[in-house]
Design a protein around this motif. Structure first.
Motif, PDB file in Angstrom:
ATOM      1  N   ARG A  36       0.816  -1.213   0.000  1.00 33.34           N
ATOM      2  CA  ARG A  36       0.000   0.000   0.000  1.00 33.34           C
ATOM      3  C   ARG A  36       0.845   1.255   0.000  1.00 33.34           C
ATOM      4  N   TYR A  37       1.915   1.278   0.807  1.00 37.91           N
ATOM      5  CA  TYR A  37       2.744   2.475   0.963  1.00 37.91           C
ATOM      6  C   TYR A  37       4.209   2.100   0.797  1.00 37.91           C
ATOM      7  N   PRO A  38       4.881   2.589  -0.239  1.00 35.45           N
ATOM      8  CA  PRO A  38       4.286   3.263  -1.407  1.00 35.45           C
ATOM      9  C   PRO A  38       3.511   2.261  -2.252  1.00 35.45           C
ATOM     10  N   PHE A  39       2.495   2.739  -2.952  1.00 33.59           N
ATOM     11  CA  PHE A  39       1.597   1.854  -3.660  1.00 33.59           C
ATOM     12  C   PHE A  39       2.347   1.086  -4.743  1.00 33.59           C
ATOM     13  N   THR A  40       2.287  -0.230  -4.673  1.00 32.91           N
ATOM     14  CA  THR A  40       3.050  -1.096  -5.568  1.00 32.91           C
ATOM     15  C   THR A  40       2.169  -2.248  -6.028  1.00 32.91           C
ATOM     16  N   LEU A  41       2.265  -2.609  -7.309  1.00 32.21           N
ATOM     17  CA  LEU A  41       1.555  -3.755  -7.866  1.00 32.21           C
ATOM     18  C   LEU A  41       2.536  -4.883  -8.143  1.00 32.21           C
ATOM     19  N   ILE A  42       2.036  -6.094  -8.109  1.00 35.02           N
ATOM     20  CA  ILE A  42       2.817  -7.264  -8.475  1.00 35.02           C
ATOM     21  C   ILE A  42       2.098  -7.990  -9.603  1.00 35.02           C
ATOM     22  N   LEU A  43       2.804  -8.220 -10.701  1.00 29.99           N
ATOM     23  CA  LEU A  43       2.217  -8.927 -11.837  1.00 29.99           C
ATOM     24  C   LEU A  43       2.051 -10.411 -11.513  1.00 29.99           C
ATOM     25  N   LYS A  44       1.115 -11.037 -12.191  1.00 31.65           N
ATOM     26  CA  LYS A  44       0.865 -12.459 -11.983  1.00 31.65           C
ATOM     27  C   LYS A  44       1.616 -13.307 -13.017  1.00 31.65           C
ATOM     28  N   ARG A  45       2.650 -12.729 -13.588  1.00 31.95           N
ATOM     29  CA  ARG A  45       3.466 -13.458 -14.547  1.00 31.95           C
ATOM     30  C   ARG A  45       4.912 -12.974 -14.441  1.00 31.95           C
ATOM     31  N   GLU A  46       5.800 -13.734 -15.033  1.00 32.93           N
ATOM     32  CA  GLU A  46       7.221 -13.384 -15.034  1.00 32.93           C
ATOM     33  C   GLU A  46       7.557 -12.610 -16.313  1.00 32.93           C
ATOM     34  N   VAL A  47       8.372 -11.595 -16.182  1.00 32.51           N
ATOM     35  CA  VAL A  47       8.816 -10.797 -17.324  1.00 32.51           C
ATOM     36  C   VAL A  47      10.272 -11.149 -17.592  1.00 32.51           C
ATOM     37  N   GLU A  48      10.528 -11.744 -18.755  1.00 33.89           N
ATOM     38  CA  GLU A  48      11.893 -12.133 -19.104  1.00 33.89           C
ATOM     39  C   GLU A  48      12.623 -10.969 -19.758  1.00 33.89           C
ATOM     40  N   GLN A  49      13.824 -10.712 -19.277  1.00 36.04           N
ATOM     41  CA  GLN A  49      14.689  -9.645 -19.771  1.00 36.04           C
ATOM     42  C   GLN A  49      13.927  -8.321 -19.901  1.00 36.04           C
ATOM     43  N   PRO A  50      13.447  -7.799 -18.795  1.00 30.90           N
ATOM     44  CA  PRO A  50      12.701  -6.541 -18.869  1.00 30.90           C
ATOM     45  C   PRO A  50      13.626  -5.372 -19.206  1.00 30.90           C
ATOM     46  N   HIS A  51      13.112  -4.439 -19.971  1.00 30.92           N
ATOM     47  CA  HIS A  51      13.873  -3.236 -20.316  1.00 30.92           C
ATOM     48  C   HIS A  51      13.487  -2.140 -19.316  1.00 30.92           C
ATOM     49  N   VAL A  52      14.325  -1.966 -18.304  1.00 34.47           N
ATOM     50  CA  VAL A  52      14.031  -0.994 -17.252  1.00 34.47           C
ATOM     51  C   VAL A  52      14.948   0.208 -17.410  1.00 34.47           C
ATOM     52  N   GLN A  53      14.409   1.367 -17.119  1.00 34.08           N
ATOM     53  CA  GLN A  53      15.174   2.605 -17.202  1.00 34.08           C
ATOM     54  C   GLN A  53      15.850   2.893 -15.870  1.00 34.08           C
ATOM     55  N   PRO A  54      17.093   3.345 -15.884  1.00 36.64           N
ATOM     56  CA  PRO A  54      17.783   3.642 -14.620  1.00 36.64           C
ATOM     57  C   PRO A  54      17.181   4.872 -13.940  1.00 36.64           C
ATOM     58  N   LEU A  55      17.060   4.796 -12.633  1.00 43.02           N
ATOM     59  CA  LEU A  55      16.496   5.880 -11.832  1.00 43.02           C
ATOM     60  C   LEU A  55      17.508   6.317 -10.778  1.00 43.02           C
ATOM     61  N   ARG A  56      17.313   7.507 -10.278  1.00 38.72           N
ATOM     62  CA  ARG A  56      18.209   8.086  -9.275  1.00 38.72           C
ATOM     63  C   ARG A  56      17.389   8.526  -8.062  1.00 38.72           C
ATOM     64  N   ILE A  57      17.819   8.086  -6.872  1.00 36.37           N
ATOM     65  CA  ILE A  57      17.212   8.549  -5.622  1.00 36.37           C
ATOM     66  C   ILE A  57      17.978   9.773  -5.151  1.00 36.37           C
ATOM     67  N   LYS A  58      17.250  10.865  -4.902  1.00 36.53           N
ATOM     68  CA  LYS A  58      17.865  12.112  -4.475  1.00 36.53           C
ATOM     69  C   LYS A  58      17.342  12.470  -3.084  1.00 36.53           C
ATOM     70  N   LEU A  59      18.265  12.884  -2.215  1.00 39.41           N
ATOM     71  CA  LEU A  59      17.953  13.099  -0.807  1.00 39.41           C
ATOM     72  C   LEU A  59      18.344  14.504  -0.390  1.00 39.41           C
ATOM     73  N   ASP A  60      17.474  15.116   0.386  1.00 34.57           N
ATOM     74  CA  ASP A  60      17.767  16.398   1.029  1.00 34.57           C
ATOM     75  C   ASP A  60      17.629  16.197   2.525  1.00 34.57           C
ATOM     76  N   PRO A  61      18.692  15.728   3.204  1.00 31.75           N
ATOM     77  CA  PRO A  61      18.572  15.392   4.634  1.00 31.75           C
ATOM     78  C   PRO A  61      18.312  16.637   5.473  1.00 31.75           C
ATOM     79  N   GLY A  62      17.418  16.483   6.444  1.00 34.27           N
ATOM     80  CA  GLY A  62      17.112  17.557   7.374  1.00 34.27           C
ATOM     81  C   GLY A  62      17.034  17.033   8.785  1.00 34.27           C
ATOM     82  N   SER A  63      17.017  17.933   9.748  1.00 35.24           N
ATOM     83  CA  SER A  63      16.952  17.532  11.147  1.00 35.24           C
ATOM     84  C   SER A  63      15.590  16.940  11.498  1.00 35.24           C
TER      85      SER A  63
END
Length: 423
Positions: A36-63
């Motif tokens: 639910r948090y963060p909202f995520t789905l799971i497929l009912k099948r397997e994906v062979e050799q998926p073409h995924v795009q690279p992502l970047r996690i960016k952080l702004d740390p605070g107190s």
């Protein structure tokens, strides 16, 4: 808007999808809700050799709050945004309560025992629990998000910029304190300390001027504890008056200003203490880590005319920030750290004497306090977090409901979640 994370049946992350396409997958029965948090789905099948795009996690740390953003550098799109609220002050208060209870007990039972606090040594790199929790919260969410999408790089804001130190790395002492950027550093300090608002009228989003609390004509100094921020109108009205004369009809404002003027910049100290430890822990993940200064973050945000929020600051961290950021309609997930309960078995009264003993059992009938459930009862449908009782009647909202009517939506994981209403 925020994309929906999706994984295949083997829990391998795929490209996040549009919420409309996610609803279609659920309607067609090709996917199910995985989280639910963060909202995520799971497929009912397997994906062979998926073409995924690279992502970047960016952080702004605070107190108190850390901004989190996931950016697709290729498409210049903000895929996900969140604001993580820490619980460092709660941990500090709990430790203070524990210390007082232990002292009270030892005074009653072993008052002649020798003190042993000098026998303990602090390990190198040790951080107090209130600061360590901030690092652990950020690392927890970096690991969680890396399991839901193809994260290939990290970015974090490390330091504020200091051009004077860049021009002369050997500068120190009085030369450093009274250099060309002395006034700039003082102004940045005051902006943080006084929360970017006029100390007298509370006005925001207006030009602010540095103001002497006790005027120099009456013996006031340039010490940082004697400086505050004021809008032009309040600065002119105060003039060379002493603050006690200027605010004699507003004793509450006077007391607040005098109290806040003596307080150090505690939040900035907390960030400065934890930033290098956080950087080392992020590097230990094996992902390349980009660092940026606070000045670069502010420059990126102002050049792109993006409103200042924690998550938008995170999206603007580092030199990797695209020239144009696509974040229209983005609604951040608000995450608040709540902890996993406490180990205190004996509840005490205000004087430190035991008054109640807690159950050692943490769950009952498969449920734990804090689980989010949906209950369909003869009286109606209810949804929310539960508080378990060690009998078949759990607290939900303002009433008690039997667990046979409940279906768990989200397991308690030490965090509370909410969705901001506007981007």
């Amino acid at each position: 808007m925020s994309k929906v994370f999706i994984v295949d049946t083997n829990r391998k992350p795929l490209n996040p999808v549009h919420p409309g396409y996610a609803r279609l997958l659920l309607k067609q029965g090709k996917a199910a809700v995985y989280r639910r948090y963060p909202f995520t789905l799971i497929l009912k099948r397997e994906v062979e050799q998926p073409h995924v795009q690279p992502l970047r996690i960016k952080l702004d740390p605070g107190s108190k709050t850390t901004g989190i953003a996931i950016v697709n550098d290729a498409s210049r799109e903000v895929v996900f945004a969140a604001e993580l609220t820490h619980r460092g002050q709660v941990i500090k208060a709990s430790l203070d309560d524990r210390r007082s209870v232990r002292r009270s007990r030892r005074q009653r039972k072993t008052r002649y025992r020798k003190a042993r606090w000098q026998n303990r040594r602090i390990k190198k790199g040790w951080l107090p629990p209130s600061l360590r929790s901030r690092i652990e919260n950020i690392l927890t969410w970096v690991r969680r998000l890396a399991l839901l999408c193809s994260v290939t790089a990290l970015s974090m804001e490390l330091v504020r910029f200091d051009m004077q130190l860049m021009e002369n790395p050997n500068i120190s002492g009085v030369e450093y304190q009274q250099g060309t950027l002395m006034g700039y550093e003082v102004r940045e300090y005051l902006l943080e300390k006084w929360e970017r608002r006029c100390a007298y009228c509370g006005a925001t989003d207006v030009p602010l001027q540095i103001e002497h609390i006790h005027p120099r004509t009456k013996g006031g100094t340039n010490r940082i504890s004697n400086l505050t921020l004021a809008c032009e109108r309040c600065n002119q009205e105060k003039g060379a008056q002493d603050i006690t004369d200027f605010l004699k009809k507003k004793p509450d404002v006077l007391a607040r200003i005098l109290k806040q003027a003596r307080q150090p910049l505690k939040d900035a100290a907390a960030v400065n203490t934890t930033r290098w430890a956080l950087l080392d822990r992020l590097k230990a993940t094996g992902l390349p880590v980009e660092t940026g200064s606070g000045g670069l973050t502010k420059f990126n945000r102002s050049q792109r005319k993006i409103p200042k929020t924690h998550w938008s600051d995170a999206a603007c961290v580092g030199k990797s920030t695209p020239e144009v950021l696509k974040m229209k309609g983005m609604i951040p997930l608000l995450i608040k750290a709540t902890g996993h309960g406490r180990r205190q078995m004996c509840v005490t009264d205000a004087y430190g004497f035991p008054k109640q003993h807690k159950q050692r059992q943490g769950s009952f009938q498969g449920y734990r306090t804090g689980d989010m459930v949906k209950a369909i009862t003869p009286k109606g449908t209810f949804q929310g977090r539960i508080a378990i009782r060690y009998r078949p009647s759990f607290r939900l909202g303002k009433g008690d409901i039997h667990p046979k009517y409940m279906r768990r939506l989200h397991r308690v994981d030490g965090y509370e979640y909410a969705q901001e209403r506007s981007a």
